[in-house]
Design a protein around this motif. Structure first.
Motif, short mmCIF file in Angstrom:
data_model
loop_
_atom_site.label_atom_id
_atom_site.label_comp_id
_atom_site.label_asym_id
_atom_site.label_seq_id
_atom_site.Cartn_x
_atom_site.Cartn_y
_atom_site.Cartn_z
N SER A 4 0.79 -1.07 0.09
CA SER A 4 -0.15 -0.05 -0.02
C SER A 4 1.11 1.32 0.01
N PHE A 5 0.49 2.41 -0.59
CA PHE A 5 1.03 3.48 -0.74
C PHE A 5 0.25 4.59 0.22
N GLU A 6 -1.02 4.24 0.61
CA GLU A 6 -1.87 5.18 1.26
C GLU A 6 -1.22 5.76 2.40
N PRO A 7 -1.00 7.20 2.46
CA PRO A 7 -0.72 7.67 3.54
C PRO A 7 -1.39 7.36 4.90
N ALA A 8 -2.73 7.40 4.81
CA ALA A 8 -3.74 6.97 5.81
C ALA A 8 -3.16 5.60 6.64
N VAL A 9 -2.60 4.65 5.85
CA VAL A 9 -2.11 3.35 6.37
C VAL A 9 -1.00 3.66 7.01
N PHE A 10 0.11 4.47 6.54
CA PHE A 10 1.34 4.83 7.06
C PHE A 10 0.84 5.56 8.49
N ASP A 11 -0.05 6.32 8.49
CA ASP A 11 -0.35 7.15 9.59
C ASP A 11 -0.74 6.13 10.89
N GLN A 12 -1.23 4.82 10.66
CA GLN A 12 -1.55 3.93 11.50
C GLN A 12 -0.39 3.47 12.37
N PHE A 13 1.00 3.41 11.80
CA PHE A 13 1.73 2.88 12.48
C PHE A 13 3.16 3.97 12.61
N VAL A 14 3.19 4.74 11.86
CA VAL A 14 4.54 5.61 11.96
C VAL A 14 4.60 6.29 13.08
N PRO A 15 3.43 7.10 13.43
CA PRO A 15 3.42 7.94 14.69
C PRO A 15 3.60 6.98 15.81
N ARG A 16 3.28 5.83 16.06
CA ARG A 16 3.26 4.97 17.07
C ARG A 16 4.82 4.63 17.20
N GLN B 21 2.43 7.87 -6.25
CA GLN B 21 1.99 7.12 -5.33
C GLN B 21 3.19 6.91 -4.44
N ARG B 22 4.45 6.37 -4.81
CA ARG B 22 5.58 6.06 -3.92
C ARG B 22 5.91 7.26 -3.11
N LEU B 23 5.78 8.55 -3.70
CA LEU B 23 6.25 9.73 -2.99
C LEU B 23 4.90 10.48 -2.09
N ALA B 24 3.83 9.82 -1.91
CA ALA B 24 2.62 10.37 -1.31
C ALA B 24 3.01 10.56 0.01
N TYR B 25 3.54 9.47 0.68
CA TYR B 25 3.69 9.59 2.31
C TYR B 25 5.13 10.26 2.51
N PRO B 26 6.16 10.07 1.82
CA PRO B 26 7.57 10.81 1.96
C PRO B 26 7.10 12.35 2.06
N LEU B 27 6.27 12.80 1.04
CA LEU B 27 6.40 14.35 0.94
C LEU B 27 5.18 14.93 2.03
N GLN B 28 4.54 14.05 2.60
CA GLN B 28 3.55 14.29 3.82
C GLN B 28 4.39 14.31 4.90
N LEU B 29 5.21 13.53 5.28
CA LEU B 29 5.88 13.26 6.67
C LEU B 29 7.18 13.95 6.59
N LYS B 30 7.77 14.21 5.38
CA LYS B 30 9.14 14.70 5.31
C LYS B 30 10.14 14.32 6.34
#
Length: 313
Positions: free
Chosen positions: A62-74, A97-106
């Motif tokens: 998955s590339f979805e930022p919403a999925v990353f957000d379920q574990f990265v902050p933890r 798609q590959r850059l969606a979460y990296p550009l959000q999280l920085k």
């Protein structure tokens, strides 16, 4: 007097996008599993955590930022480890798609594959007798006719938007000698500044084989291109080649990467029950070699990272 060897950075690639749930019951797929294994790996000694996301329902990439957000902050709340987000995703994802979460999280660090290539484990499908999910078999077998794309223009875009734009530094994934020359091109163009963190990769079909001589070739080529003091060398050995090549890398003054993205096993015929199992094993080997393990703070200093306080989340 010989220069004292630096401390060794242990990276851990927690889940990746290549292996599928049918290959190991211990592969972390849900956000809870990814978070738990990442935190345990950090507690075992991993200074850098390399992260992909998976669909919680079926374990597909998955590339979805919403999925990353379920574990990265933890993970960030529970450990001081450097968070390293993939920009490779999978061969099925677009660059956006590959850059969606990296550009959000920085993030402090992202992986960056240094070229387009055949990248496949399609032969692994022959060993699977029963598939858990309908997507798995066509996904694995389909790799035979797919290319992982990272053109010069793609790499330039990532370096400019994520590197210059967000202050993120990179784990430069080099699967062949030509990838080192591609990296040198971007250094010459002024788009990459040191210290470089070169992750040399062995044993992936389509890339360099796991022959020990190839590790020496990559090391000496990097020396010629960047100078021994201009980069940090790290080694990833795929599958059963993981621990032998990492041991060789450490003896040569390099750093190491483990994790269930790279190998599902701990030893011959023995599945690793967690990423932390592999971290603990390589840590024992490094300790027996009288080498010291870098903390996250020391890794940040060695790699010139911007620091966790500069991350967006």
């Amino acid at each position: 007097m010989a220069k004292q060897q630096d401390k060794v950075i242990i990276s851990c690639a927690v889940t990746g996008s290549v292996h599928t749930p049918s290959m190991s019951p211990y592969l972390p797929c849900t956000p809870d599993q990814i978070a738990e294994q990442a935190i345990e790996a950090a507690q075992a000694g991993a200074a850098i955590l390399h992260l992909h996301a998976r669909n919680p329902a079926d374990g597909s990439p998955s590339f979805e930022p919403a999925v990353f957000d379920q574990f990265v902050p933890r993970i960030r709340a529970a450990t001081d480890a450097v968070i390293n987000i993939t920009t490779g995703g999978s061969t099925r994802m677009t660059l956006d798609q590959r850059l969606a979460y990296p550009l959000q999280l920085k993030p402090e660090m992202c992986s960056l594959n240094m070229g387009s290539m055949n990248f496949s484990i399609h032969t692994a499908a022959r060993k699977i007798k029963a598939w858990q999910h309908p997507w798995e078999q066509p996904y694995v077998e389909g790799m035979e006719d797919l290319i992982f794309r990272n053109t010069f223009k793609d790499i330039k875009h990532i370096l400019q938007t994520l590197g210059d734009g967000c202050g993120t530094r990179f784990e430069f994934e080099c699967y062949d000698v030509g990838h080192l020359y591609t990296l040198a091109h971007f250094v010459d163009e002024g788009l990459v500044q040191g210290p470089l963190f070169i992750q040399s990769i062995y044993g992936i079909l389509g890339g360099m084989g796991p022959d020990p001589e190839n590790l020496v070739t990559m090391r000496t080529t990097a020396d010629r291109l960047f100078g021994r003091d201009g980069y940090r060398f790290s080694v990833l050995g795929a599958g059963r080649h993981q621990m032998p090549l990492l041991t060789m890398a450490a003896v040569m003054g390099g750093n190491v990467r483990v994790g269930l993205e790279d190998s599902l096993y701990l030893g011959r015929g023995e599945l690793a029950r967690s990423c932390a199992d592999q971290v603990r094993k390589i840590r024992r080997i490094l300790t027996e070699l009288s080498l010291e393990i870098a903390t996250p703070a020391e890794a940040r200093d060695m790699l010139g990272l911007k620091g966790r306080d500069a991350v967006a989340v």
